[in-house]
Motif scaffolding. Sequence first.
Motif, PDB file in Angstrom:
ATOM      1  N   LYS A 211       0.837  -1.206   0.000  1.00 56.57           N
ATOM      2  CA  LYS A 211       0.000   0.000   0.000  1.00 56.57           C
ATOM      3  C   LYS A 211       0.875   1.261   0.000  1.00 56.57           C
ATOM      4  O   LYS A 211       0.603   2.213  -0.733  1.00 56.57           O
ATOM      5  N   TYR A 214       2.348   1.781  -3.367  1.00 57.65           N
ATOM      6  CA  TYR A 214       1.334   2.330  -4.278  1.00 57.65           C
ATOM      7  C   TYR A 214       1.202   3.833  -4.067  1.00 57.65           C
ATOM      8  O   TYR A 214       1.182   4.621  -5.013  1.00 57.65           O
ATOM      9  N   LYS A 215       1.138   4.213  -2.789  1.00 61.57           N
ATOM     10  CA  LYS A 215       0.985   5.646  -2.479  1.00 61.57           C
ATOM     11  C   LYS A 215       2.169   6.453  -2.990  1.00 61.57           C
ATOM     12  O   LYS A 215       2.035   7.607  -3.361  1.00 61.57           O
ATOM     13  N   GLU A 218       4.007   3.560  -7.186  1.00 59.08           N
ATOM     14  CA  GLU A 218       4.161   2.284  -7.892  1.00 59.08           C
ATOM     15  C   GLU A 218       2.775   1.762  -8.299  1.00 59.08           C
ATOM     16  O   GLU A 218       2.032   1.252  -7.451  1.00 59.08           O
ATOM     17  N   HIS A 219       2.438   1.889  -9.563  1.00 59.68           N
ATOM     18  CA  HIS A 219       1.099   1.511 -10.012  1.00 59.68           C
ATOM     19  C   HIS A 219       1.114   0.268 -10.897  1.00 59.68           C
ATOM     20  O   HIS A 219       0.166   0.018 -11.642  1.00 59.68           O
ATOM     21  N   ALA A 221       0.820  -3.571 -11.040  1.00 61.99           N
ATOM     22  CA  ALA A 221       0.295  -4.612 -10.141  1.00 61.99           C
ATOM     23  C   ALA A 221       1.333  -5.693  -9.853  1.00 61.99           C
ATOM     24  O   ALA A 221       1.494  -6.136  -8.708  1.00 61.99           O
ATOM     25  N   LEU A 224       3.786  -4.588  -7.241  1.00 63.98           N
ATOM     26  CA  LEU A 224       3.195  -4.571  -5.892  1.00 63.98           C
ATOM     27  C   LEU A 224       3.054  -6.004  -5.359  1.00 63.98           C
ATOM     28  O   LEU A 224       3.344  -6.278  -4.188  1.00 63.98           O
ATOM     29  N   LEU A 257      -2.554  -0.033 -12.497  1.00 63.27           N
ATOM     30  CA  LEU A 257      -3.543   0.426 -11.518  1.00 63.27           C
ATOM     31  C   LEU A 257      -3.871   1.889 -11.733  1.00 63.27           C
ATOM     32  O   LEU A 257      -2.988   2.707 -11.956  1.00 63.27           O
ATOM     33  N   VAL A 281      -6.568  -0.242  -1.398  1.00 66.88           N
ATOM     34  CA  VAL A 281      -5.958   1.057  -1.674  1.00 66.88           C
ATOM     35  C   VAL A 281      -6.918   1.856  -2.547  1.00 66.88           C
ATOM     36  O   VAL A 281      -7.741   1.275  -3.266  1.00 66.88           O
ATOM     37  N   ASN A 282      -6.820   3.178  -2.400  1.00 65.96           N
ATOM     38  CA  ASN A 282      -7.754   4.055  -3.139  1.00 65.96           C
ATOM     39  C   ASN A 282      -9.187   3.869  -2.721  1.00 65.96           C
ATOM     40  O   ASN A 282     -10.087   3.821  -3.578  1.00 65.96           O
TER      41      ASN A 282
END
Length: 293
Positions: A211, A214-215, A218-219, A221, A224, A257, A281-282
Amino acid sequence: MEIINRRQRMSSVARKIRRDQDRSIGLVPTMGALHEGHLSLVREARRMCDVVVVSVFVNPTQFGPSEDFEHYPRDLTKDTALLTDYNVDYIFAPPMEEMYPKDFSTYVNVGGLSKLLEGETRPGHFRGVATVISILLNTVRPDFAFFGQKDAQQAVIIKRLVRDLAFDTEIVVLPTVREDSGLAISSRNLYLDAEEQESASVIHRALKQAKEAYKKGEHHAGKLANIVRTTIETEPRVRLDYVSIVDAETLDKLDKLDERPILIAVAAYVGKTRLIDNIVVNKAKKDAATSKS
Ligand code: AMP
């Protein structure tokens, strides 16, 4: 508080509450062996509803042939004591033949969603869940039914079930309750010794790291998922079954993502015990917890 064992009695009590007293009913379906996770649902039901019904039923149809149905922890006396403290009005604890009478032959299958994630390793699991929840919703006809985000896929499937079959119940999904270590509380944690419980906390740490990544932008998948995988691999007692990154509402697998809510779901073995956990997330800004069918 009354403990009800018969479906017919449960239906008629609930009917009276709705019709004669015009009071709202909240249902919290459980398999017993109650813990803080369940109790958080009960607390919210108590806050939102006039009358609270907690069902306690270890549902055989959601267990696979080699799963732990026989050994699943059962302690109705302890559960009853806990629920008395929480001011619950009714415990619905039916015996097997009440829920599944002889010649029972109608099952509910929420297509598509039930085959993904947990459904791949546990074929038939969500058919059992959707069937028992349908029976419970039809018996109690609650205004609200409460579920935990801990079982994220189950929550998505039940929302779909309620929408598709027009059950007149609002589904409320509440956050996962965790130990201080981050380990998601689960009845199956009783199978773990203290060291294993400590090791199992790596699952939540891994999810949090993904998470964070991602924040920070890093988008991808796959990347992650790798963060989750490599973090879990640092703990030799824990063996990852899967990590999946999916759309939180449709459960569709995602590669790149974007801004929609994303579910990172994990299943892992600690010894023979299979644990699941997830992180979103999101999360949608509006109150994403509640959805009217
Ligand atoms: P179970 O008894 O495992 O079938 O769980 C009954 C309900 O409690 C389900 O809606 C679960 O998602 C929910 N639940 C179980 N563990 C937790 C937890 N740690 N936090 C929040 N809800 C939970």
